[in-house]
Design a protein around this motif. Structure first.
Motif, PDB file in Angstrom:
ATOM      1  N   PHE A  67      31.465 116.931  19.775  1.00 42.46           N
ATOM      2  CA  PHE A  67      31.709 115.573  20.258  1.00 42.46           C
ATOM      3  C   PHE A  67      32.384 115.597  21.630  1.00 42.46           C
ATOM      4  N   ARG A  68      33.340 116.492  21.799  1.00 37.03           N
ATOM      5  CA  ARG A  68      34.010 116.633  23.099  1.00 37.03           C
ATOM      6  C   ARG A  68      33.012 117.045  24.181  1.00 37.03           C
ATOM      7  N   GLU A  69      32.118 117.978  23.826  1.00 39.02           N
ATOM      8  CA  GLU A  69      31.141 118.464  24.785  1.00 39.02           C
ATOM      9  C   GLU A  69      30.117 117.385  25.153  1.00 39.02           C
ATOM     10  N   ILE A  70      29.681 116.638  24.162  1.00 38.61           N
ATOM     11  CA  ILE A  70      28.736 115.548  24.436  1.00 38.61           C
ATOM     12  C   ILE A  70      29.367 114.530  25.369  1.00 38.61           C
ATOM     13  N   TYR A  71      30.613 114.176  25.106  1.00 37.79           N
ATOM     14  CA  TYR A  71      31.321 113.220  25.967  1.00 37.79           C
ATOM     15  C   TYR A  71      31.444 113.757  27.396  1.00 37.79           C
ATOM     16  N   ARG A  72      31.759 115.054  27.516  1.00 33.91           N
ATOM     17  CA  ARG A  72      31.905 115.659  28.849  1.00 33.91           C
ATOM     18  C   ARG A  72      30.602 115.629  29.631  1.00 33.91           C
ATOM     19  N   CYS A  73      29.502 115.834  28.945  1.00 34.49           N
ATOM     20  CA  CYS A  73      28.215 115.996  29.631  1.00 34.49           C
ATOM     21  C   CYS A  73      27.491 114.674  29.900  1.00 34.49           C
ATOM     22  N   LEU A  74      27.963 113.569  29.313  1.00 29.64           N
ATOM     23  CA  LEU A  74      27.329 112.281  29.579  1.00 29.64           C
ATOM     24  C   LEU A  74      27.726 111.755  30.956  1.00 29.64           C
ATOM     25  N   LYS A  75      26.778 111.128  31.615  1.00 28.94           N
ATOM     26  CA  LYS A  75      27.094 110.413  32.843  1.00 28.94           C
ATOM     27  C   LYS A  75      27.980 109.214  32.496  1.00 28.94           C
ATOM     28  N   PRO A  76      28.730 108.698  33.467  1.00 28.08           N
ATOM     29  CA  PRO A  76      29.423 107.430  33.218  1.00 28.08           C
ATOM     30  C   PRO A  76      28.389 106.369  32.820  1.00 28.08           C
ATOM     31  N   GLY A  77      28.607 105.721  31.702  1.00 29.91           N
ATOM     32  CA  GLY A  77      27.645 104.746  31.210  1.00 29.91           C
ATOM     33  C   GLY A  77      26.539 105.347  30.371  1.00 29.91           C
ATOM     34  N   GLY A  78      26.556 106.677  30.174  1.00 30.03           N
ATOM     35  CA  GLY A  78      25.553 107.338  29.353  1.00 30.03           C
ATOM     36  C   GLY A  78      25.754 107.031  27.875  1.00 30.03           C
ATOM     37  N   HIS A  79      24.760 107.370  27.066  1.00 33.81           N
ATOM     38  CA  HIS A  79      24.804 107.077  25.638  1.00 33.81           C
ATOM     39  C   HIS A  79      24.509 108.325  24.817  1.00 33.81           C
ATOM     40  N   ALA A  80      24.944 108.285  23.566  1.00 36.97           N
ATOM     41  CA  ALA A  80      24.694 109.394  22.644  1.00 36.97           C
ATOM     42  C   ALA A  80      24.401 108.837  21.256  1.00 36.97           C
ATOM     43  N   PHE A  81      23.571 109.560  20.516  1.00 38.25           N
ATOM     44  CA  PHE A  81      23.300 109.247  19.114  1.00 38.25           C
ATOM     45  C   PHE A  81      23.474 110.529  18.314  1.00 38.25           C
ATOM     46  N   VAL A  82      24.335 110.469  17.296  1.00 36.81           N
ATOM     47  CA  VAL A  82      24.589 111.631  16.437  1.00 36.81           C
ATOM     48  C   VAL A  82      24.530 111.164  14.989  1.00 36.81           C
ATOM     49  N   SER A  83      23.688 111.798  14.191  1.00 32.70           N
ATOM     50  CA  SER A  83      23.631 111.469  12.761  1.00 32.70           C
ATOM     51  C   SER A  83      24.571 112.387  11.998  1.00 32.70           C
ATOM     52  N   VAL A  84      25.358 111.795  11.097  1.00 31.34           N
ATOM     53  CA  VAL A  84      26.298 112.558  10.296  1.00 31.34           C
ATOM     54  C   VAL A  84      26.160 112.115   8.844  1.00 31.34           C
ATOM     55  N   ALA A  85      26.566 112.993   7.918  1.00 29.14           N
ATOM     56  CA  ALA A  85      26.547 112.626   6.505  1.00 29.14           C
ATOM     57  C   ALA A  85      27.770 111.765   6.195  1.00 29.14           C
ATOM     58  N   THR A  86      28.957 112.314   6.453  1.00 31.53           N
ATOM     59  CA  THR A  86      30.211 111.573   6.327  1.00 31.53           C
ATOM     60  C   THR A  86      31.132 112.044   7.433  1.00 31.53           C
TER      61      THR A  86
END
Length: 251
Positions: free
Chosen positions: A230-249
């Motif tokens: 999660f930290r890495e995804i946040y670091r690599c997103l552009k300002p205003g970028g988006h992410a989708f991550v599926s989790v069980a719980t």
């Protein structure tokens, strides 16, 4: 064993006697997953009994599910459910914006930088790439399993996505003599493949991505590894970028 002077020795002997029954004895969830998915990819075939059993347990018509099982991961969900998730949670973020630059033709969309963490055998990325055609976008495939990346490359090459670049740690399996199934002018997405040695994305990709996603991966990770990604995804997103991550719980 509490209070027993010889309890510690007895506990050590017990653990040692059980260790042979443990498939992977490393404490790292990352390394365990690497071994698991490397072996999974090496052994996978739609004709294998264990794959056929998984397909049998999918919802829907058995014959249709069997016909739709062509690559690794098709045995994990029925096609309609997977495509519904992609339509609702991925496609909305794959529409490139029209360039605001007056010198650029108004109908020319800005290219996107998109990535998937845990591409597996390519079942999701193969459905995502058609939405990026004609945009000169870049797609990054990240996985901890070299065998899974080989599967992804082979499958995407069979679909004509042969514009392949290697990034950081990788294995060289691309055949430069392979002829794409479509003219190169129709394949405008630059493909990049990264073999991850840790739960860290390449350092030079900070603020690079318009959209990053990970599907059916995080349920296999321990909480510490999830947090790192999660930290890495946040670091690599552009300002205003988006992410989708599926989790069980996730609590």
């Amino acid at each position: 064993l509490m209070g027993d002077p010889g309890g510690s020795d007895a506990l050590v002997r017990l653990v040692q006697s059980l260790s042979s029954a443990v498939v992977y004895t490393e404490s790292s969830n990352f390394e365990t997953n690497r071994k698991l998915w490397d072996n999974y990819a090496r052994d996978w075939s739609k004709e294998k009994d264990w794959v056929e059993k998984m397909v049998t347990n999918l919802p829907g018509e058995r014959a249709e599910n069997e016909a739709n099982t062509n690559i690794i991961g098709d045995e994990w969900s029925d096609r309609s459910s997977l495509e519904q998730v992609i339509r609702e949670y991925v496609v909305p973020f794959l529409t490139p914006v029209v360039s605001p630059d007056p010198s650029t033709p108004s109908d020319t969309p800005e290219p996107l930088c998109v990535g998937e963490v845990g591409t597996g055998g390519g079942r999701v990325v193969s459905r995502v790439l058609p939405y990026l055609q004609g945009t000169h976008s870049t797609f990054h495939c990240f996985d901890i399993s070299s065998e899974m990346l080989k599967r992804t490359k082979a499958y995407l090459s069979s679909l004509g996505y042969d514009d392949i670049h290697h990034h950081h740690h990788h294995d060289s399996t691309h055949d430069p003599t392979h002829t794409p199934t479509e003219p190169a002018s129709h394949i405008r997405t630059t493909m990049k493949y990264s073999l991850l040695e840790r739960s860290i994305l390449p350092s030079d990709l900070t603020n690079s991505f318009d959209f990053l996603y990970s599907f059916d991966v995080f349920p296999h990770l321990d909480l510490h590894t999830q947090h790192q990604y999660f930290r890495e995804i946040y670091r690599c997103l552009k300002p205003g970028g988006h992410a989708f991550v599926s989790v069980a719980t996730l609590t």
